[in-house]
Design an enzyme around this catalytic site. Structure first.
Site, PDB file in Angstrom:
ATOM      1  N   TRP A  42     -71.263  55.689  -5.079  1.00 60.94           N
ATOM      2  CA  TRP A  42     -71.052  56.807  -4.177  1.00 60.94           C
ATOM      3  C   TRP A  42     -72.329  57.255  -3.481  1.00 60.94           C
ATOM      4  CZ3 TRP A  42     -67.153  60.525  -2.836  1.00 60.94           C
ATOM      5  CH2 TRP A  42     -65.854  60.076  -3.090  1.00 60.94           C
ATOM      6  N   TYR A  74     -72.853  48.875  -5.051  1.00 55.90           N
ATOM      7  CA  TYR A  74     -71.688  49.714  -4.788  1.00 55.90           C
ATOM      8  C   TYR A  74     -71.859  51.013  -5.565  1.00 55.90           C
ATOM      9  CZ  TYR A  74     -67.127  51.793  -5.057  1.00 55.90           C
ATOM     10  OH  TYR A  74     -66.110  52.700  -4.991  1.00 55.90           O
TER      11      TYR A  74
END
Length: 837
Positions: A146, A144
């Site tokens: 950006w 996980y």
């Protein structure tokens, strides 16, 4: 495209053989611009990169949309040339014996450079060994983060795709940003809402009389989008500021947004983590004064009658009066009453942020906002109601009519026999009650519990009405994120990362996470490869060419190339599946564009819209701009529901707004009841026996994206104090402690200790301090983080048994002037580890 939709992935489960040919390095583009400019993009907008003699020397916004500066747009030169991982590297102890790799030395051991082909073979062999010996549920690949912008090189989707087709993995549920809200809101309004389009800004500007910015700082956070920012939200903030409307900011901190609006806004500053108590006081006053919309409550909600006894104190002998709320939130009772009446008497839009729900019992915040707005009765009306994404990704900017760029899927579970890919397994049935952020791997863990999972195999936890038993993780593969910085309680997280046998990371830079791996594969930055994206998560304003600016640096490879080669190494025929028959990156770029163009050109006779051929568009190197229509400019959230709640029912069991949830009631959780409530947080300023004096608010940074860009010297120069993360300390509090502007201070509690550079300001109220999250973890021998990673201080416990989100905003700390040896705190956060220079 909804944010992070790649987390809706598939399954997993097998294992097998070795490796034929490698990719031929398609990223070696021979048509790169030597002198001139190239259009590309990042999360912080469409960018123009300038080159001289083949080297990028400058970057800037492609177009200016407002007078609000976005400092992130000028960083391409640093991001290309700074702190790079120059070659495939393996931790020395792991290379010597992968079966007994001394995981306790992660982050301390020396590194050894290896050939790319050997690194690929090593990863494939050890992944295969793990699955064969311990099964696919011993492999955690729920990466996980950006990642980088672009629809082809979505590193996390590529990892999931590889892991699914090669045999399976343990995945994740949810995210750090909205861990509580995205689970509670489907129970209340039938959808996640936090990642959905908002009532359009033109509607708000025309119809709202009062605009409330509750717990958000859009001047900082609108710099970014999960795709590519369209940056149009800034222009609407300027229009709002100059509109003459009544603007109310509710936030303990004086933020960049507070200063942007200045005297044109009124600010109310509650005690941190007490917003629910304040809202309950407002709700009590509205009911007691009969200034609430009885018709809306009766026709569009369910359960108000079951919430009312709690509000009135009939079942706990504690009426939630404004006077009761004042003792908790610190806002005078009369102000609470006045605010409630103002909201009722005027068309009011409440734009609420996410930081409030990243707190203990964070589910209650957005549930209570919906309940309060239901009593006001303005949901579904022009300029009224609530919105939970105005501060993120330019929510409210009208959606444009035009082409939409798609993306690669993460595939389904593959079956491998005798070293060959033989097909896909039968698809797993999905549950209608699954949170929309779930991936579809066999086991998915709430993201905020990853460290807990690794440290406690076999433990069973509650989650949203289900039970989840942690598997024993032996192999971790992480891409596109920096969990050593992102996750709460860093010292516990470090223990977790030193537990599995194998940790593999694809990374551009020597981040703290890369330093804590066993095998590191150097990845290209987005400026070293070709890609395509949309601008605007909600607006779809442009199709953007993300043209390669410079060649791959050092020995970096694209993530697509890395995973294609891992497929070759893992099993015969797997690469064909991964690449969809041998597609190169530019094939995907072209396919995504031509799919969008076909859709647009098919209706050009009626819409007047058309798109050129891919070759013409790509060679021109300019974004294609689309415009909204009258319908999207007039969009109002829940308008159709309000017009006919039967035909346009919400996705809740009742089809109505659920102030009381029978579904949650049946779960029987003590820490999350069937209606919104005030729960005392684990740590807050109002507790009797405080473990520390100051409430720490760790906010989104102004000059970076979480931990991205922390290695940019030009940006650190804008905010660093004594080359450290700034800590905002109330002026009187600092004076009491003998701390002056610029002093190095130690910030500490029972969980850890960090350094910060003191900034004395009344931007922080009494007994509250503020630091930005995202600083790269950089401990000395005594465990003091020299670079100021606030997650060394945060709690790693769940919001509740319902959402199991993180509670980063619930933490008390102490501060003191640093008295140690300056020689012990020399920064090494941005330096390569031993053996990697």
């Amino acid at each position: 495209m909804k944010r992070r939709s790649f987390l809706k992935t598939s399954v997993a489960a097998a294992a097998v053989p070795l490796m034929p040919s490698f990719c031929l390095g398609e990223s070696a583009n021979t048509s790169l611009v030597k002198n001139g400019s190239v259009i590309t993009a990042a999360h912080w907008g469409i960018l123009k990169a300038s080159l001289k003699d083949g080297k990028v020397v400058k970057s800037e916004p492609w177009q200016k949309t407002s007078d609000i500066e976005n400092s992130l747009a000028y960083t391409i030169p640093e991001l290309v040339y700074n702190t790079r991982i120059k070659a495939p590297m393996v931790r020395k102890s792991y290379l010597e014996n992968p079966d007994s790799p001394k995981p306790e030395l992660r982050g301390k051991d020396e590194w050894v450079e290896v050939k790319y082909e050997d690194a690929i073979k090593l990863v494939a062999r050890e992944l295969k060994k793990t699955r064969e010996q311990k099964g696919p549920n011993s492999v955690f690949a729920g990466s996980y983060g950006w990642r980088s912008a672009g629809n082809v090189n979505v590193s996390i989707t590529l990892l999931y795709r590889f892991m699914n087709i090669s045999g399976g993995f343990v995945g994740i549920k949810g995210d750090y940003s909205t861990g509580a809200a995205q689970v509670i809101l489907p129970h209340v309004v039938g959808s996640a809402q936090v990642y959905e389009q908002q009532s359009s800004w033109p509607v708000v500007l025309e119809n709202s009389k009062v605009v409330v910015l509750w717990g958000c700082n859009p001047v900082s956070t609108l710099r970014l989008s999960y795709t590519v920012s369209d940056e149009q939200g800034f222009a609407y903030l300027e229009k709002l500021r100059d509109s003459g409307k009544e603007i109310i900011i509710i936030d303990p901190l004086i933020t960049q947004t507070s200063k942007f609006f200045g005297k044109k806004a009124k600010q109310i500053r509650p005690v941190p983590n007490t917003d629910v108590a304040m809202m309950l006081g407002m709700a009590y006053h509205l009911y007691n004064s009969q200034k609430y919309d009885k018709e809306f409550i009766e026709n569009y909600t369910t359960g108000f009658d079951k919430f009312l006894p709690y509000l009135l104190g009939k079942n706990d002998n504690t009426p939630k009066t404004p006077e009761w709320a004042e003792k908790i939130c610190g806002i005078q009772a009369q102000s609470i009453k006045d605010l409630a009446e103002k909201f009722y008497d005027n068309r009011t839009m409440i734009m609420a942020g996410w930081g409030m729900q990243r707190a203990h019992h964070g589910e209650q915040v957005h549930w209570m906002i919906v309940t309060l707005c239901s009593m006001l009765g303005q949901i579904g009306l022009e300029g009224g109601g609530f919105g939970f994404s105005y501060h993120y990704a330019n929510g409210g900017v009208p959606t444009c009519v035009g082409g939409v760029i798609g993306g690669m899927n993460s595939a389904s579970k593959g079956v491998i026999k005798d070293g060959k890919f033989v097909g896909f397994a039968k698809a797993k049935k999905s549950s209608a009650s699954q949170a929309w952020m779930d991936d579809s791997s066999d086991i998915s863990i709430p993201l905020a519990r990853v460290a807990d999972m690794i440290l406690n195999p076999g433990k069973t936890i509650d989650y949203n009405g289900t039970k989840i038993t942690y598997p024993k993780i032996d192999f971790v593969y992480w891409v596109g994120g920096n969990p050593l910085v992102h996750h709460q309680d860093t010292n516990t997280n470090v223990k977790a990362w030193r537990t599995p046998r194998t940790v593999v990371v694809n990374e551009i830079y020597w981040t703290p996470t890369a330093k804590m791996a066993d095998i590191v594969l150097p990845a290209t930055s987005p400026y070293e490869r070709n890609d395509i994206s949309m601008s605007g998560d909600y607006s779809n304003a442009h199709i953007v060419p993300m043209k390669q600016v410079v060649p791959p640096q050092n020995k970096a490879k694209d993530d697509y190339e890395i995973f294609t080669d891992l497929c070759h190494a893992y099993a015969e025929g797997l690469a064909e599946v991964f690449t969809d028959g041998g597609k190169k990156q530019m094939d995907w770029v072209k396919e995504f564009y031509e799919t969008a163009a076909k859709s647009v050109n098919a209706t050009s006779a009626t819409t007047g819209l058309s798109m050129p051929s891919f070759e013409e568009w790509w060679n021109k190197n300019e974004p294609i701009a689309f415009s909204p229509n009258m319908e999207s400019e007039a969009y109002v959230t829940y308008k159709e529901f309000r017009e006919d709640p039967i035909l346009n029912a919400l996705g809740t069991p009742s089809g109505l707004i659920e102030i009381y949830s029978e579904t949650i009631a049946k779960m029987g959780y003590k820490d999350c009841g069937a209606h919104p409530m005030w729960f005392e947080p684990a740590e807050w300023l109002g507790m009797k026996d405080k473990p520390a004096r100051f409430h720490l608010l760790c906010t989104h940074p102004h000059d970076r994206l979480h931990s991205q860009l922390n290695n940019c010297t030009s940006l650190r120069a804008k905010y660093a104090v004594n080359d450290r993360e700034p800590i905002i300390i109330n002026t009187k509090d600092a004076k009491e402690l003998g701390i002056k502007d610029g002093d190095l201070v130690r910030v500490f509690n029972a969980r850890g200790q960090i350094l910060g550079g003191a900034v004395l300001s009344d931007d922080a109220p009494h007994n509250v301090v503020k630091m930005y999250e995202g600083a790269w973890y950089d401990p000395n021998e005594n465990g003091l983080c020299k670079n100021g990673n606030v997650n060394c201080l945060t709690l790693d416990i769940p919001t509740s048994s319902l959402a199991v989100g993180n509670i980063a905003q619930t933490a008390l700390v102490n501060i003191e002037k640093y008295k140690g040896d300056l020689g012990d705190i020399t920064l090494s956060a941005f330096l390569p580890p031993r053996g990697a220079y």
